[in-house]
Design an enzyme around this catalytic site. Structure first.
Site, mmCIF file in Angstrom:
data_model
loop_
_atom_site.group_PDB
_atom_site.id
_atom_site.type_symbol
_atom_site.label_atom_id
_atom_site.label_comp_id
_atom_site.label_asym_id
_atom_site.label_seq_id
_atom_site.Cartn_x
_atom_site.Cartn_y
_atom_site.Cartn_z
ATOM 1 N N ASP A 84 47.901 -41.651 52.261
ATOM 2 C CA ASP A 84 46.779 -42.569 52.441
ATOM 3 C C ASP A 84 47.185 -44.030 52.473
ATOM 4 O O ASP A 84 46.328 -44.920 52.447
ATOM 5 C CB ASP A 84 45.758 -42.371 51.316
ATOM 6 C CG ASP A 84 45.016 -41.053 51.424
ATOM 7 O OD1 ASP A 84 44.968 -40.490 52.533
ATOM 8 O OD2 ASP A 84 44.472 -40.593 50.400
ATOM 9 N N ARG A 109 47.360 -41.258 44.764
ATOM 10 C CA ARG A 109 47.450 -42.596 45.345
ATOM 11 C C ARG A 109 48.042 -43.637 44.383
ATOM 12 O O ARG A 109 48.277 -44.783 44.797
ATOM 13 C CB ARG A 109 46.069 -43.061 45.824
ATOM 14 C CG ARG A 109 45.451 -42.178 46.897
ATOM 15 C CD ARG A 109 44.331 -42.877 47.629
ATOM 16 N NE ARG A 109 44.831 -43.995 48.432
ATOM 17 C CZ ARG A 109 44.044 -44.812 49.131
ATOM 18 N NH1 ARG A 109 42.723 -44.632 49.111
ATOM 19 N NH2 ARG A 109 44.557 -45.797 49.838
ATOM 20 N N ARG A 154 35.028 -45.220 42.500
ATOM 21 C CA ARG A 154 36.466 -45.449 42.489
ATOM 22 C C ARG A 154 36.887 -46.662 41.647
ATOM 23 O O ARG A 154 37.999 -46.692 41.157
ATOM 24 C CB ARG A 154 36.982 -45.643 43.910
ATOM 25 C CG ARG A 154 36.846 -44.406 44.801
ATOM 26 C CD ARG A 154 37.728 -43.257 44.328
ATOM 27 N NE ARG A 154 37.747 -42.174 45.275
ATOM 28 C CZ ARG A 154 38.558 -42.102 46.324
ATOM 29 N NH1 ARG A 154 39.420 -43.086 46.558
ATOM 30 N NH2 ARG A 154 38.516 -41.078 47.143
ATOM 31 N N HIS A 183 33.387 -46.178 48.537
ATOM 32 C CA HIS A 183 33.901 -47.544 48.462
ATOM 33 C C HIS A 183 32.852 -48.495 49.030
ATOM 34 O O HIS A 183 32.118 -48.147 49.969
ATOM 35 C CB HIS A 183 35.185 -47.712 49.282
ATOM 36 C CG HIS A 183 36.420 -47.240 48.597
ATOM 37 N ND1 HIS A 183 37.458 -46.634 49.274
ATOM 38 C CD2 HIS A 183 36.815 -47.293 47.300
ATOM 39 C CE1 HIS A 183 38.430 -46.334 48.428
ATOM 40 N NE2 HIS A 183 38.055 -46.719 47.223
ATOM 41 N N CYS A 277 39.062 -49.936 56.276
ATOM 42 C CA CYS A 277 39.999 -49.296 55.351
ATOM 43 C C CYS A 277 41.442 -49.577 55.751
ATOM 44 O O CYS A 277 42.319 -49.667 54.880
ATOM 45 C CB CYS A 277 39.766 -47.795 55.302
ATOM 46 S SG CYS A 277 38.280 -47.296 54.427
#
Length: 284
Positions: A84, A109, A154, A183, A277
């Site tokens: 990612d 991540r 998150r 997000h 993103c």
């Protein structure tokens, strides 16, 4: 398969509003190791094969769109095993020469945080290592001098106080309630210094009321357009780069005097990310 690119640039004279572009510098990460090998959001389905080559082609179309708009595009080297890392927005938040590092929610991540902080330090930023969980510009957006800050999925509410202390800016906490928009940058698009577009149902009642108060002329995006991450867009105040399938969002932007560039990032959407993103704004 070639990525589909739709460029819609209508003359500014078609609208009574004349918009000026603000020069942008962004950080991106080429998706050389992109795949979906785990599931940490509703968009990810590891059982469905992905194509790294298609992801690279689509990412390149975004990179090239930014270059054509005159943006300075800087690159961070991708790291094998970090599927990612292409979603550069999550790598931190920068403002006034300071960089607030990311501290990721999911273990897959976590290594991205130090990788991005190392890049910030090597490229002239004063780096602030985070104490609390946050996913960078995925949940922190600069608007009219204030920092809009998401929480609920998150990024922790405690990180908002960290951001307030580091940057000495007003921080507006907004609670996300729909897991599909986990997000803030999937539920809000910054259109310029003083206006936004957003999906009202992505927020709780108090947050929605605050957005209505601050942005009475905001663009309200449909569920259909939000579902293709239409709000996960980025622009310079005059041109917005958006998901090509977000047709009604495109219409509303055009009516307000924006030019639009519509792109197909459908392969990267399989990982739960879109245009914004893949884009971390650098503010030195």
């Amino acid at each position: 398969m070639q990525p589909e690119t739709t460029i819609i640039a209508r003359p500014e004279t078609a609208s009574p509003t004349t918009r000026s572009a603000v020069h942008k510098t962004v950080l991106m990460c080429r998706p050389e190791h992109f795949t979906v090998s785990y599931r940490i959001n509703p968009w990810m389905h590891p059982e469905i094969p992905t194509s790294t080559s298609v992801a690279i082609e689509q990412w390149q179309s975004l990179h090239d769109a930014y270059v054509s708009l005159g943006f300075d595009v800087e690159l961070i080297d991708p790291i094998a095993g970090l599927d990612d890392m292409v979603y550069a927005a999550n790598g931190g938040f920068t403002l006034d020469g300071h960089a607030y590092g990311a501290k990721f929610t999911y273990e897959q991540r976590v290594p991205e945080g130090p990788a991005y902080m190392e890049w910030f330090a090597a490229n002239g930023f004063e780096v602030h290592e985070p104490e609390h969980i946050n996913e960078g510009e995925g949940d922190f957006l600069l608007s009219n001098g204030a920092i809009l800050a998401g929480h609920g999925f998150r990024t922790s509410l405690e990180s908002h106080e960290e951001v307030r202390r580091i940057f000495d800016r007003e921080v507006v906490s907004l609670r996300l309630v729909d897991p599909a928009f986990y997000h803030l940058d999937t539920a809000i698009a910054i259109l310029g210094d003083d206006n936004i577009a957003y999906l009202p149902t992505a927020f709780d009642d108090a947050s929605r009321a605050e957005l209505e108060r601050r942005y009475p002329h905001a663009v309200l995006v449909t569920e259909e357009d939000a579902s293709v991450l239409g709000l996960n867009s980025f622009g310079d105040g005059r041109t917005m780069v958006i998901a090509g399938r977000a047709a009604d969002f495109d219409r509303q932007l055009t009516e307000r005097g924006y030019a639009t560039v519509g792109l197909d990032l459908s392969e990267l959407l399989r990982g739960g990310g879109g245009i914004k993103c893949c884009t971390l704004e650098l503010r030195r």
